[in-house]
Design an enzyme around this catalytic site. Structure first.
Site, PDB file in Angstrom:
ATOM      1  CG  ASN A 120      -0.359   0.028   2.110  1.00 49.92           C
ATOM      2  OD1 ASN A 120       0.142  -0.931   1.979  1.00 49.92           O
ATOM      3  ND2 ASN A 120      -0.844  -0.225   3.421  1.00 49.92           N
TER       4      ASN A 120
ATOM      5  CD  GLU B  52       5.326  -1.328  12.564  1.00 51.97           C
ATOM      6  OE1 GLU B  52       3.240  -1.379  13.215  1.00 51.97           O
ATOM      7  OE2 GLU B  52       5.502  -0.884  13.889  1.00 51.97           O
TER       8      GLU B  52
ATOM      9  CB  CYS C 259      -2.275  -1.592   9.007  1.00 54.51           C
ATOM     10  SG  CYS C 259      -1.048  -0.208   9.071  1.00 54.51           S
TER      11      CYS C 259
ATOM     12  CD  GLU D 254       7.517   0.412  11.239  1.00 53.87           C
ATOM     13  OE1 GLU D 254       6.557   0.957  10.246  1.00 53.87           O
ATOM     14  OE2 GLU D 254       8.637  -0.285  10.679  1.00 53.87           O
TER      15      GLU D 254
HETATM   16  P1  NAD Z   1       1.610  -9.353   2.452  1.00 54.98           P
HETATM   17  O1  NAD Z   1       2.020  -9.814   4.171  1.00 54.98           O
HETATM   18  O2  NAD Z   1       1.038 -10.276   1.365  1.00 54.98           O
HETATM   19  O3  NAD Z   1       2.928  -8.674   1.877  1.00 54.98           O
HETATM   20  C1  NAD Z   1       3.733  -8.417   2.052  1.00 54.98           C
HETATM   21  C2  NAD Z   1       4.996  -8.315   2.342  1.00 54.98           C
HETATM   22  O4  NAD Z   1       5.866  -9.642   2.342  1.00 54.98           O
HETATM   23  C3  NAD Z   1       5.159  -8.409   0.628  1.00 54.98           C
HETATM   24  O5  NAD Z   1       6.589  -7.465   0.757  1.00 54.98           O
HETATM   25  C4  NAD Z   1       5.823 -10.220  -0.122  1.00 54.98           C
HETATM   26  O6  NAD Z   1       6.133  -9.807  -1.039  1.00 54.98           O
HETATM   27  C5  NAD Z   1       6.798 -10.586   1.185  1.00 54.98           C
HETATM   28  N1  NAD Z   1       6.512 -11.047   1.547  1.00 54.98           N
HETATM   29  C6  NAD Z   1       5.561 -12.557   1.264  1.00 54.98           C
HETATM   30  N2  NAD Z   1       5.664 -14.327   1.555  1.00 54.98           N
HETATM   31  C7  NAD Z   1       7.111 -13.817   2.475  1.00 54.98           C
HETATM   32  C8  NAD Z   1       6.981 -15.174   2.462  1.00 54.98           C
HETATM   33  N3  NAD Z   1       7.391 -15.732   2.623  1.00 54.98           N
HETATM   34  N4  NAD Z   1       8.805 -14.830   3.583  1.00 54.98           N
HETATM   35  C9  NAD Z   1       8.889 -12.897   3.190  1.00 54.98           C
HETATM   36  N5  NAD Z   1       8.486 -12.537   2.797  1.00 54.98           N
HETATM   37  C10 NAD Z   1       6.924 -12.783   1.937  1.00 54.98           C
HETATM   38  O7  NAD Z   1       0.770  -7.575   2.936  1.00 54.98           O
HETATM   39  P2  NAD Z   1      -0.006  -6.911   1.201  1.00 54.98           P
HETATM   40  O8  NAD Z   1      -1.003  -7.432   0.956  1.00 54.98           O
HETATM   41  O9  NAD Z   1       1.868  -6.481   0.948  1.00 54.98           O
HETATM   42  O10 NAD Z   1      -0.280  -5.780   2.831  1.00 54.98           O
HETATM   43  C11 NAD Z   1      -1.294  -6.094   3.613  1.00 54.98           C
HETATM   44  C12 NAD Z   1      -1.228  -6.368   5.356  1.00 54.98           C
HETATM   45  O11 NAD Z   1      -0.403  -5.461   5.652  1.00 54.98           O
HETATM   46  C13 NAD Z   1      -2.609  -6.011   5.516  1.00 54.98           C
HETATM   47  O12 NAD Z   1      -2.081  -6.484   6.459  1.00 54.98           O
HETATM   48  C14 NAD Z   1      -2.049  -4.571   6.565  1.00 54.98           C
HETATM   49  O13 NAD Z   1      -2.202  -4.566   7.529  1.00 54.98           O
HETATM   50  C15 NAD Z   1      -0.673  -4.730   7.086  1.00 54.98           C
HETATM   51  N6  NAD Z   1      -0.085  -3.113   6.856  1.00 54.98           N
HETATM   52  C16 NAD Z   1       0.719  -2.658   7.964  1.00 54.98           C
HETATM   53  C17 NAD Z   1       0.866  -2.020   8.436  1.00 54.98           C
HETATM   54  C18 NAD Z   1       1.539  -1.482   9.511  1.00 54.98           C
HETATM   55  O14 NAD Z   1       2.214  -0.488   9.721  1.00 54.98           O
HETATM   56  N7  NAD Z   1       1.040  -1.589  10.577  1.00 54.98           N
HETATM   57  C19 NAD Z   1       1.216  -0.965   7.278  1.00 54.98           C
HETATM   58  C20 NAD Z   1       0.824  -1.628   5.943  1.00 54.98           C
HETATM   59  C21 NAD Z   1       0.220  -2.027   6.144  1.00 54.98           C
END
Ligand code: NAD
Length: 487
Positions: A150, A247, A281, A456
């Site tokens: 995002n 996060e 998030c 963070e």
């Molecule tokens: P996601 O978990 O699908 O992917 C996040 C990242 O992880 C990507 O870069 C992806 O390529 C990587 N990834 C995937 N599998 C992996 C593995 N096995 N090992 C290491 N890395 C791997 O999440 P998304 O769909 O990109 O984002 C949405 C989620 O992120 C939501 O749950 C949202 O709430 C959360 N989010 C949290 C925050 C926060 O600061 N708390 C901020 C933004 C988004």
């Protein structure tokens, strides 16, 4: 000109050896860029480069690291329009929101640039006055920084700014759905003359991520993304006892008490959940409303939500763009179906059936939502709000705390005593009072419960990227009893 098909490793633009990675613009629904993923060997080279650069970077005086980071912040501001446009093509988020977030990223680099020469330890007065004891904060070494789909540049700033300030090097991996702006960021790093290997960028999804997080040479993994991915990372990093900062997602409760300034509360509630199409998030996705103002709030929510302008996220008039990618859009539609199955009542919204080309879902509100239902318990990560009535402060707190998540929370009230009491009772890493989604470079951010751990932003973040070393000096000149432990 940035070549988006390359990886940035050891100060050079190199070819990836993984598969091609088409990037789809969720507004046009068409491929707009093509990357090449890093193979596990490419990821390993990036870690090796970061490891080789770590010692010299850690020894570089903080004032010099800070100067370079200040220039990085300025360069981000110079390229704000370009970075924001790239993110809008990748994520579908409205351009004006991306501009604001990237400007905030620059603020975070400026903030931590000022910290780079202020990392101090503590003098510890011991029982024995002939002994001097103090701590120093040392960098952890190579950090793996993984961002979600995002807001890549702003999430990266939350990680890379404290990491660099504390003297660490980094391997950065953006989401496979949103890599362009991070590659452009690598071009800025390169132009500024950062030493090779201090910042490396690899592209890819789960395979590249798994190769990175299972590398035993890491000192820390900092991850922003979903809970299932975090659990996989905790396992792979855990095999090498590499610590993690997580996060993760939220199901944040946003409470409107009966004495709230309703105009401000409504603006906050709508922006709280529909900004970025709900793909944040911290989305205030559960709106808890005191029953005495429930009908008024519902009427106003419907009226204002139906006025939200959906459209091309590059247009200044657009409030709400498409969802970031097809799987995300389909997942949001499934959550809407579940809400109907669980008996929630639809106030407005639902699937989009208009003429816009992209992956749209209308801003959607369900009311009379059961706090135990799937809509009230699970993150949607899309423009869907669950409205829940309550009768007392105690009930509001109980509902607010009744999920396994604990990222953020908010409340609207003019009663300072109630605000303070309820804030103490909410189990969440952030509590907003008479505001929502506000962030500051100085203010720490992070989750409770399954929303994650570690912090963070602010000096709390800086400490995550260090480890404490204790040094003890015996000043006495006489030999001491070797079997006596205490000083
Ligand atoms: P996601 O978990 O699908 O992917 C996040 C990242 O992880 C990507 O870069 C992806 O390529 C990587 N990834 C995937 N599998 C992996 C593995 N096995 N090992 C290491 N890395 C791997 O999440 P998304 O769909 O990109 O984002 C949405 C989620 O992120 C939501 O749950 C949202 O709430 C959360 N989010 C949290 C925050 C926060 O600061 N708390 C901020 C933004 C988004």
């Amino acid at each position: 000109m940035t070549d988006y098909t390359r990886l940035y490793i050891d100060g050079r633009w190199v070819e990836g050896h993984g598969p091609e990675l088409p990037s789809i613009d969720p507004y046009t629904n068409a491929e707009w860029l093509r990357h090449v993923e890093a193979s596990p060997e490419d990821v390993s080279s990036a870690v090796a480069a970061a490891e080789a650069a770590a010692g010299a970077w850690a020894r570089t005086p903080g004032v010099e690291r800070g100067r370079l980071m200040d220039r990085l912040a300025d360069a981000i501001l110079d390229d704000l329009d370009l970075l924001a446009e790239l993110e809008t093509h990748d994520s579908g988020k409205a351009l004006r929101e991306n501009r604001a977030q990237i400007a905030f990223a620059a603020r975070n680099y400026h903030f931590h640039a000022g910290n780079a020469d202020k990392l101090t330890g503590e003098y510890k007065p011991l029982d024995n006055p002939d002994t001097v004891d103090f701590t120093t904060r040392e960098p952890v070494g190579v950090t793996a920084l993984i961002t979600a789909c995002n807001s890549p540049i702003s999430q990266l700033a939350n990680k890379l700014a404290p990491a660099l300030a504390a003297g660490n090097t980094a391997v950065v991996k953006p989401s496979e759905h949103a890599s362009a702006s991070t590659l452009e960021f690598a071009r800025i790093v390169d132009d500024l003359g950062f030493p090779p290997g201090v910042v490396n960028v690899v592209v890819g999804g789960a395979e590249a991520g798994a190769a990175l997080t299972s590398d035993p040479r890491l000192g820390l993994v900092s991850f922003t993304g979903g809970i299932p991915t975090a659990k996989r990372i905790a396992q792979s990093a855990g095999r090498n006892l590499v610590p993690c900062v997580f996060e993760l997602g939220g199901k944040s409760a946003h409470i409107i008490f009966e004495d709230a300034d309703l105009e401000r509360a409504l603006v906050g509630a709508i922006a709280g959940v529909f900004a970025a199409g709900g793909q944040t998030c911290i989305a205030g996705s559960r709106l808890l409303v005191h029953r005495s103002v429930y009908e008024t709030v519902l009427d106003e929510l419907r009226r204002r939500t139906e006025a939200i302008v959906m459209g091309d996220p590059l247009e200044a008039s657009t409030d709400l763009g498409p969802l970031a990618h097809r799987a995300q859009r389909d997942s949001v539609l499934r959550r809407i179906e579940e809400a109907h199955e669980d008996g929630a009542r639809l106030l407005t919204g639902g699937p989009y059936e208009g003429d816009l080309p992209g992956l749209f879902v209308r801003p959607t509100i369900f009311y009379d939502v059961d706090p135990a239902s799937r809509l009230a318990q699970n993150e949607v990560f899309g423009p869907v709000l669950a409205v829940i009535p309550f009768d007392s402060d105690e009930e509001a707190v109980q509902i607010a705390n009744g999920t396994r998540l604990g990222l953020a929370s908010g409340m609207w009230t003019q009663d300072i005593t109630r605000a303070h009491r309820v804030a103490q009772q909410l189990v969440a890493g952030t509590v907003w009072i008479n505001t929502y989604r506000a962030s500051a470079a100085q203010a720490p951010f992070g989750g409770f419960k399954e929303s994650g751990y570690g912090r963070e932003r602010g000096t709390d973040a800086l400490l995550e990227y260090t480890r404490a070393k204790n040094t003890m000096i015996d000043l006495s000149r006489s030999a001491r009893d070797p079997f006596r432990l205490a000083t």
